[in-house]
Design an enzyme around this catalytic site. Sequence first.
Site, PDB file in Angstrom:
ATOM      1  N   ASP A  95     -17.097 -33.934  37.338  1.00 21.42           N
ATOM      2  CA  ASP A  95     -18.527 -34.438  37.584  1.00 21.42           C
ATOM      3  C   ASP A  95     -19.457 -33.285  37.620  1.00 21.42           C
ATOM      4  OD1 ASP A  95     -20.657 -36.079  38.521  1.00 21.42           O
ATOM      5  OD2 ASP A  95     -19.448 -36.638  40.453  1.00 21.42           O
ATOM      6  N   GLN A 191     -27.703 -45.161  35.689  1.00 16.90           N
ATOM      7  CA  GLN A 191     -28.092 -45.417  36.768  1.00 16.90           C
ATOM      8  C   GLN A 191     -29.121 -46.540  37.049  1.00 16.90           C
ATOM      9  OE1 GLN A 191     -27.405 -44.182  39.535  1.00 16.90           O
ATOM     10  NE2 GLN A 191     -26.197 -42.426  39.272  1.00 16.90           N
ATOM     11  N   ASP A 268     -12.196 -43.664  39.348  1.00 21.62           N
ATOM     12  CA  ASP A 268     -11.675 -42.385  40.229  1.00 21.62           C
ATOM     13  C   ASP A 268     -12.158 -42.660  41.726  1.00 21.62           C
ATOM     14  OD1 ASP A 268     -13.803 -40.276  41.391  1.00 21.62           O
ATOM     15  OD2 ASP A 268     -14.481 -41.353  39.530  1.00 21.62           O
ATOM     16  N   CYS A 306       7.782 -50.563  46.195  1.00 23.40           N
ATOM     17  CA  CYS A 306       7.246 -49.111  45.769  1.00 23.40           C
ATOM     18  C   CYS A 306       8.190 -48.183  44.947  1.00 23.40           C
ATOM     19  CB  CYS A 306       6.238 -48.690  46.727  1.00 23.40           C
ATOM     20  SG  CYS A 306       5.609 -47.003  45.876  1.00 23.40           S
ATOM     21  N   CYS A 308       8.097 -45.043  44.479  1.00 22.66           N
ATOM     22  CA  CYS A 308       7.358 -43.568  44.584  1.00 22.66           C
ATOM     23  C   CYS A 308       8.515 -42.885  45.320  1.00 22.66           C
ATOM     24  CB  CYS A 308       6.196 -43.491  45.421  1.00 22.66           C
ATOM     25  SG  CYS A 308       6.204 -43.684  46.971  1.00 22.66           S
ATOM     26  N   CYS A 311       8.733 -43.718  49.217  1.00 21.57           N
ATOM     27  CA  CYS A 311       9.304 -44.943  49.380  1.00 21.57           C
ATOM     28  C   CYS A 311      10.950 -44.956  49.323  1.00 21.57           C
ATOM     29  CB  CYS A 311       8.620 -46.155  48.739  1.00 21.57           C
ATOM     30  SG  CYS A 311       7.228 -46.384  49.595  1.00 21.57           S
ATOM     31  N   HIS A 337       2.525 -41.615  48.198  1.00 15.25           N
ATOM     32  CA  HIS A 337       2.718 -43.011  48.042  1.00 15.25           C
ATOM     33  C   HIS A 337       1.134 -43.625  47.763  1.00 15.25           C
ATOM     34  CE1 HIS A 337       3.220 -47.135  48.991  1.00 15.25           C
ATOM     35  NE2 HIS A 337       2.315 -47.193  49.630  1.00 15.25           N
TER      36      HIS A 337
END
Length: 375
Positions: A95, A191, A268, A306, A308, A311, A337
């Site tokens: 950014d 914008q 994002d 999940c 991941c 988990c 997670h």
Amino acid sequence: MTKDFYLEILHVDKYTHARYGILHTPHGDVEVPMFMPVGTDGTVKTLSPEQVKSLGTGFILANTYHLSVRPGEDIVKEAGGIHKFMNWDGPVLTDSGGFQVFSLASKRKITEDGVTFRNHVNGDEMFFSPENTIEREEKIGADVIMCLDECIKYPAKYRYVKDSTERTIRWAKRCKAAKTRDDQALFGIVQGGEYQDLREMCSLELSKLDLPGYAIGGTSIGEPKEVFSQMVDYSLKYLPEDKPRYIMGVGSLDFILEGIEKGCDMFDCVLPTRLARHGALMTSHGRVNIKEAKYREDFTPLDEECDCYTCKNYTKAYLRHLYTADESFGKTLLSIHNIRFLVHLMEEARDAIKEDRFKEFKEETLKKYGSEKGF
């Protein structure tokens, strides 16, 4: 001309504008639509690059403002650029720092030349112009770099938004003129606040610059969902369909899915890692606050649906213990997670687009997870 950067659209859902494709970059190809974890200071908080990659992440987002404040863009350049500095071999987006200048810095003075302000770390005076913003971003060396713009507060009066948006367009032209590297893709930022004519005007004028990609800024800053939806529609009016479209700072399920349905590709947000550091988890059962006492003796996984690492290997009781003991490993596991939750959602969205069932997928997902459950 931008070397090795282009969007290949492979399928558009028959019933919406959602599209599936491959974004080709100098540091690898990434499927879209995609979610990008935020690594503001050149790191996704509490996670190693290897952990981030294991979650199925393509891009990481870093921030020009923060990296300029510390360690300084010259240090990043000396290290060989942001990829080598942070040991990440995938694509990076930076950014411009415009949002941070207007949200974190103090005593701002905006002129046609740029913005003078005092940074939030030590109060030193800094100056961001379109030209030195591009110079900073070229030293940092990300694959995608953003034009300097002003992120306008919501709501704001029409006259102020008009003046600001017109200046953002002029700054975008100066950013393009200042750019010297052909291995970085410069994105313009639409914008215009909540105003249709200003959003459409900005969209039209930026599209004339024929940039490699475009972002929609000034959304997800407190406006109602219906206003967000209108902002995106207005912003897309004149943007080219063959270029990537990026809605900045969006991390809630409803806003992400709305953006995908309208034909946006990149998203994002700091939301998944920020929530994790505060003990809040996105799960198939809704929002889980791991601090609650009811999890003290809960030896089941955080989310059975999940896939991941967290988990698969740890229980709610253990995660609660780590959090209440303020162990850094706990923040790591919770962040793993939450990021995987959103990355997996994007995988499912891509599958739905390829099978022409995105509308149904969106409805089913919002019914299952829904913003009413705290997402």
